[in-house]
Design a protein around this motif. Sequence first.
Motif, PDB file in Angstrom:
ATOM      1  N   LEU A 132      -5.014  16.308  -8.785  1.00 13.18           N
ATOM      2  CA  LEU A 132      -3.698  16.825  -9.164  1.00 13.18           C
ATOM      3  C   LEU A 132      -2.989  17.272  -7.892  1.00 13.18           C
ATOM      4  O   LEU A 132      -3.611  17.881  -7.017  1.00 13.18           O
ATOM      5  CB  LEU A 132      -3.830  18.027 -10.104  1.00 13.18           C
ATOM      6  CG  LEU A 132      -4.670  17.853 -11.355  1.00 13.18           C
ATOM      7  CD1 LEU A 132      -4.830  19.191 -12.063  1.00 13.18           C
ATOM      8  CD2 LEU A 132      -4.035  16.842 -12.284  1.00 13.18           C
ATOM      9  N   SER A 133      -1.724  16.978  -7.787  1.00 15.56           N
ATOM     10  CA  SER A 133      -0.963  17.461  -6.634  1.00 15.56           C
ATOM     11  C   SER A 133       0.126  18.390  -7.135  1.00 15.56           C
ATOM     12  O   SER A 133       0.627  18.253  -8.251  1.00 15.56           O
ATOM     13  CB  SER A 133      -0.352  16.303  -5.844  1.00 15.56           C
ATOM     14  OG  SER A 133       0.613  15.633  -6.622  1.00 15.56           O
ATOM     15  N   GLY A 134       0.451  19.348  -6.319  1.00 25.62           N
ATOM     16  CA  GLY A 134       1.485  20.296  -6.713  1.00 25.62           C
ATOM     17  C   GLY A 134       1.653  21.377  -5.673  1.00 25.62           C
ATOM     18  O   GLY A 134       1.275  21.223  -4.507  1.00 25.62           O
ATOM     19  N   LEU A 174      -1.388  22.875 -19.130  1.00 27.26           N
ATOM     20  CA  LEU A 174      -1.273  21.586 -18.442  1.00 27.26           C
ATOM     21  C   LEU A 174      -0.780  20.508 -19.395  1.00 27.26           C
ATOM     22  O   LEU A 174      -0.067  19.593 -19.015  1.00 27.26           O
ATOM     23  CB  LEU A 174      -2.624  21.149 -17.875  1.00 27.26           C
ATOM     24  CG  LEU A 174      -3.065  21.705 -16.544  1.00 27.26           C
ATOM     25  CD1 LEU A 174      -4.490  21.276 -16.230  1.00 27.26           C
ATOM     26  CD2 LEU A 174      -2.131  21.275 -15.429  1.00 27.26           C
ATOM     27  N   MET A 231       5.788  16.325 -13.312  1.00 24.93           N
ATOM     28  CA  MET A 231       5.341  15.641 -14.515  1.00 24.93           C
ATOM     29  C   MET A 231       6.559  15.075 -15.241  1.00 24.93           C
ATOM     30  O   MET A 231       7.452  15.823 -15.625  1.00 24.93           O
ATOM     31  CB  MET A 231       4.561  16.589 -15.426  1.00 24.93           C
ATOM     32  CG  MET A 231       3.914  15.892 -16.611  1.00 24.93           C
ATOM     33  SD  MET A 231       2.866  17.011 -17.554  1.00 24.93           S
ATOM     34  CE  MET A 231       1.423  17.044 -16.519  1.00 24.93           C
ATOM     35  N   LEU A 238      -3.571  19.692  -2.922  1.00 32.15           N
ATOM     36  CA  LEU A 238      -4.213  18.651  -3.717  1.00 32.15           C
ATOM     37  C   LEU A 238      -5.434  19.312  -4.333  1.00 32.15           C
ATOM     38  O   LEU A 238      -6.197  19.989  -3.631  1.00 32.15           O
ATOM     39  CB  LEU A 238      -4.644  17.471  -2.856  1.00 32.15           C
ATOM     40  CG  LEU A 238      -3.556  16.515  -2.395  1.00 32.15           C
ATOM     41  CD1 LEU A 238      -4.158  15.435  -1.485  1.00 32.15           C
ATOM     42  CD2 LEU A 238      -2.866  15.874  -3.574  1.00 32.15           C
ATOM     43  N   SER A 265       1.767  23.607  -0.604  1.00 38.37           N
ATOM     44  CA  SER A 265       1.451  22.304  -1.200  1.00 38.37           C
ATOM     45  C   SER A 265      -0.059  22.142  -1.217  1.00 38.37           C
ATOM     46  O   SER A 265      -0.731  22.467  -0.227  1.00 38.37           O
ATOM     47  CB  SER A 265       2.066  21.171  -0.385  1.00 38.37           C
ATOM     48  OG  SER A 265       3.462  21.242  -0.446  1.00 38.37           O
ATOM     49  N   MET A 272       3.569  21.485 -10.866  1.00 40.93           N
ATOM     50  CA  MET A 272       3.225  20.088 -10.607  1.00 40.93           C
ATOM     51  C   MET A 272       4.297  19.179 -11.190  1.00 40.93           C
ATOM     52  O   MET A 272       4.863  19.475 -12.248  1.00 40.93           O
ATOM     53  CB  MET A 272       1.849  19.737 -11.171  1.00 40.93           C
ATOM     54  CG  MET A 272       1.724  19.790 -12.666  1.00 40.93           C
ATOM     55  SD  MET A 272       0.059  19.424 -13.247  1.00 40.93           S
ATOM     56  CE  MET A 272      -0.019  17.674 -13.003  1.00 40.93           C
ATOM     57  N   PHE A 323       1.131  27.623 -10.577  1.00 39.01           N
ATOM     58  CA  PHE A 323       0.956  26.264 -10.077  1.00 39.01           C
ATOM     59  C   PHE A 323       2.103  25.427 -10.643  1.00 39.01           C
ATOM     60  O   PHE A 323       2.405  25.508 -11.830  1.00 39.01           O
ATOM     61  CB  PHE A 323      -0.388  25.692 -10.531  1.00 39.01           C
ATOM     62  CG  PHE A 323      -0.629  24.275 -10.106  1.00 39.01           C
ATOM     63  CD1 PHE A 323      -0.807  23.947  -8.770  1.00 39.01           C
ATOM     64  CD2 PHE A 323      -0.691  23.257 -11.041  1.00 39.01           C
ATOM     65  CE1 PHE A 323      -1.035  22.633  -8.370  1.00 39.01           C
ATOM     66  CE2 PHE A 323      -0.923  21.941 -10.656  1.00 39.01           C
ATOM     67  CZ  PHE A 323      -1.091  21.636  -9.323  1.00 39.01           C
ATOM     68  N   LEU A 376       9.362  19.582 -13.151  1.00 37.84           N
ATOM     69  CA  LEU A 376       8.277  20.411 -12.651  1.00 37.84           C
ATOM     70  C   LEU A 376       7.639  21.136 -13.823  1.00 37.84           C
ATOM     71  O   LEU A 376       8.324  21.760 -14.622  1.00 37.84           O
ATOM     72  CB  LEU A 376       8.791  21.458 -11.661  1.00 37.84           C
ATOM     73  CG  LEU A 376       8.934  21.037 -10.216  1.00 37.84           C
ATOM     74  CD1 LEU A 376       9.402  22.208  -9.369  1.00 37.84           C
ATOM     75  CD2 LEU A 376       7.642  20.480  -9.654  1.00 37.84           C
ATOM     76  N   LYS A 377       6.335  21.036 -13.934  1.00 36.65           N
ATOM     77  CA  LYS A 377       5.572  21.724 -14.974  1.00 36.65           C
ATOM     78  C   LYS A 377       5.043  23.020 -14.355  1.00 36.65           C
ATOM     79  O   LYS A 377       4.437  22.998 -13.292  1.00 36.65           O
ATOM     80  CB  LYS A 377       4.409  20.839 -15.430  1.00 36.65           C
ATOM     81  CG  LYS A 377       3.527  21.464 -16.446  1.00 36.65           C
ATOM     82  CD  LYS A 377       3.721  20.787 -17.753  1.00 36.65           C
ATOM     83  CE  LYS A 377       2.777  21.353 -18.784  1.00 36.65           C
ATOM     84  NZ  LYS A 377       3.303  21.203 -20.092  1.00 36.65           N
TER      85      LYS A 377
END
Length: 105
Positions: free
Chosen positions: A55-57, A45, A21, A69, A67, A19, A17, A25-26
């Motif tokens: 959370l979106s990613g 996280l 941050m 949510l 993509s 996301m 995953f 990108l994490k």
Amino acid sequence: MSTPKRITTINNQDVMFFMPMKGNLKFVEVANISETGLALPTEQLGFKPIRGAVLSGVVRIGSRQFSVLLKNIHNTGPLSGCTFIKSSTQMRGHIKNHFKDILTE
């Protein structure tokens, strides 16, 4: 309706995953995944999302990226369990296909 089977994916670089941050990108391992959601290690996280947090990613499964949510539905021990709010039929089909050997056990 039966509960979709969760597939354990921790230590499997095939499922990640990503996301945004703080401008970067994490990258977070996915502990388990099903057609309806996934679980993320809160240590990776860097925080424990509150119940209901969105959370979106991007979820990468094999060579495909989708993509998404996610809505946090629980924190249990070191994991944050999330349900897909926005996911595509293509992604759900890819999960079924990518893990067909495990799902038919």
